[in-house]
Enzyme design. Structure first.
Site, PDB file in Angstrom:
ATOM      1  N   ARG A 198       0.841  -1.209   0.000  1.00 49.41           N
ATOM      2  CA  ARG A 198       0.000   0.000   0.000  1.00 49.41           C
ATOM      3  C   ARG A 198       0.873   1.255   0.000  1.00 49.41           C
ATOM      4  NH1 ARG A 198      -4.499   0.446   4.335  1.00 49.41           N
ATOM      5  NH2 ARG A 198      -5.129   2.135   2.936  1.00 49.41           N
ATOM      6  N   CYS A 257      -1.051   6.472   8.916  1.00 52.32           N
ATOM      7  CA  CYS A 257      -1.372   5.169   8.328  1.00 52.32           C
ATOM      8  C   CYS A 257      -2.460   5.425   7.294  1.00 52.32           C
ATOM      9  CB  CYS A 257      -1.808   4.184   9.413  1.00 52.32           C
ATOM     10  SG  CYS A 257      -3.168   4.778  10.445  1.00 52.32           S
TER      11      CYS A 257
END
Length: 300
Positions: A198, A257
Site C-alpha cells: 500500500r 497510516c
C-alpha cells in the site's frame, strides 16, 4: 504508581487484587465487519471491561457521541481530524467517558485481540485528553487468557455517571495542512504504518488514490510485535527505529497510516524504545489523498 505505556497480565491481575481505581476497555474490532467487535466482546472479555467501539465511540464517523455515549448524527461539534476515522470533538468524547463511568482518578487499561491495532487508538485519545494513567495490555486478550486470567461473556452492569474533566493534551495532533507545509521546510519525518504494497502504491483496497506522502518512510506497524503478539523488547525496538530514522531527528517524526488507527502501534513502539512522544497525523492517507492538490509519491 500509574502505568502509562504497557501493562502485563500479571500486573493487571495485581491491580485487580488490590482493588485499585481501574477501568478496563475492550477495543476489539473488525474493519471488514464492524459489528463483529461487539459480538467478540459479548462472547468473551475481561470481567468488568467496557466495550469501546472504533466506529461508535472512538471516531466521529457518523456524528459525535452524545450524553448516552451513542453517536448523534449531525451533531454541531466538528470532528478534530479528517479521514475515514476522524477523531471526535474532545468535549463530546469526554461525555462518552463520563457516560461509561470513567473518572480522572482511574487507571485505564486498554486491550484488543488484534495485535494492539485498535486499543492503541484509545490509549492515544486518553493521552490527548490529558489523562496519563492509561496502558496497553501487552499481548491483548490472548496473553491475558494464557496467563490464567478469567473471562466473562454478555453485557456488563452499567457504571455510575461521572464527570470526566479534560486536561491539557499530552500527545500532539497535526493536520494535513501542517504536514503539507512542512514538506518543503525539512525537520519533519513522516512514518507510514501501512503494509509495504500500500505504501508503494501497488495496491489500494480502501482509498481512491494509491501511494504515499512524498518523503515518508515505511514501517508497517506489525513489525513492532513478536510472534507472541507482544511488543518487542525496548532495546530491539530502539535498534530497529534507529536504523529506520538513520540519523533523522526523532522530535520531527509524524506518524500516519490509512485512517489514523494503525499508526498508533508505531508511536507507542517509539515510546517503549525510549524516544520522546511523536506527533500523530490522525487524518492520515485517507485525508491526504482526498485533496488532489496534495502531492503523491509511488514506489519506494
Amino acid at each position: 504508581m500509574a502505568h502509562t505505556l504497557l501493562i502485563s497480565p500479571a500486573e493487571l491481575l495485581q491491580l485487580q487484587r488490590e482493588h485499585q481505581r481501574l477501568m478496563v476497555f475492550d477495543c476489539s474490532f473488525d474493519l471488514a465487519t464492524p459489528s463483529h467487535g461487539a459480538a467478540m466482546y459479548l462472547e468473551e472479555h475481561i470481567p468488568g471491561a467496557v466495550h469501546a467501539d472504533l466506529d461508535l465511540n472512538l471516531s466521529a464517523r457518523h456524528g459525535a457521541p452524545g450524553p448516552s455515549g451513542v453517536l448523534v448524527a449531525g451533531a454541531a461539534d466538528a470532528p478534530c481530524s479528517g479521514g475515514r476515522h476522524p477523531l471526535p470533538n474532545r468535549e463530546r468524547f469526554a461525555m462518552w467517558l463520563s457516560a461509561v463511568g470513567f473518572a480522572n482518578d482511574m487507571q485505564a487499561v486498554v486491550y484488543d485481540r488484534n495485535g494492539s491495532t485498535y486499543c492503541g487508538r484509545l490509549w492515544w485519545m486518553l493521552k490527548w485528553m490529558g489523562h496519563d494513567a492509561v496502558a496497553v495490555l501487552d499481548g491483548g486478550l490472548q496473553a491475558w487468557k494464557a496467563a490464567g486470567g478469567a473471562v466473562a461473556s454478555g453485557e456488563e452492569p452499567a457504571h455510575f455517571q461521572t464527570n470526566f474533566e479534560i486536561g491539557e493534551p499530552l500527545r500532539r495532533l497535526v493536520g494535513a495542512d501542517e504536514v503539507h507545509q512542512r514538506l518543503a521546510h525539512g525537520g519533519q519525518t513522516v512514518v507510514d504504518a501501512r503494509a509495504g504494497a500500500r505504501y508503494r502504491g501497488e495496491v489500494e483496497p480502501l482509498d481512491p488514490v494509491a501511494g504515499h506522502i512524498p518523503g515518508a518512510l515505511n514501517r508497517p506497524f506489525t513489525e513492532n510485535l513478536g510472534p507472541d503478539g507482544r511488543f518487542k523488547p525496548a532495546a530491539q525496538l530502539r535498534a530497529e527505529w534507529d536504523g529506520l530514522l538513520a540519523g533523522r531527528d526523532p522530535a520531527g517524526v509524524v506518524h500516519q497510516c490509512g485512517s489514523g488507527v494503525s499508526a498508533i502501534p508505531n508511536l507507542l513502539a517509539m515510546e517503549i524504545a525510549g524516544y520522546p512522544p511523536a506527533a500523530l497525523f490522525a487524518g492520515s492517507w485517507s485525508e491526504w489523498c482526498s485533496d488532489p492538490a496534495r502531492p503523491v509519491e509511488r514506489g519506494g
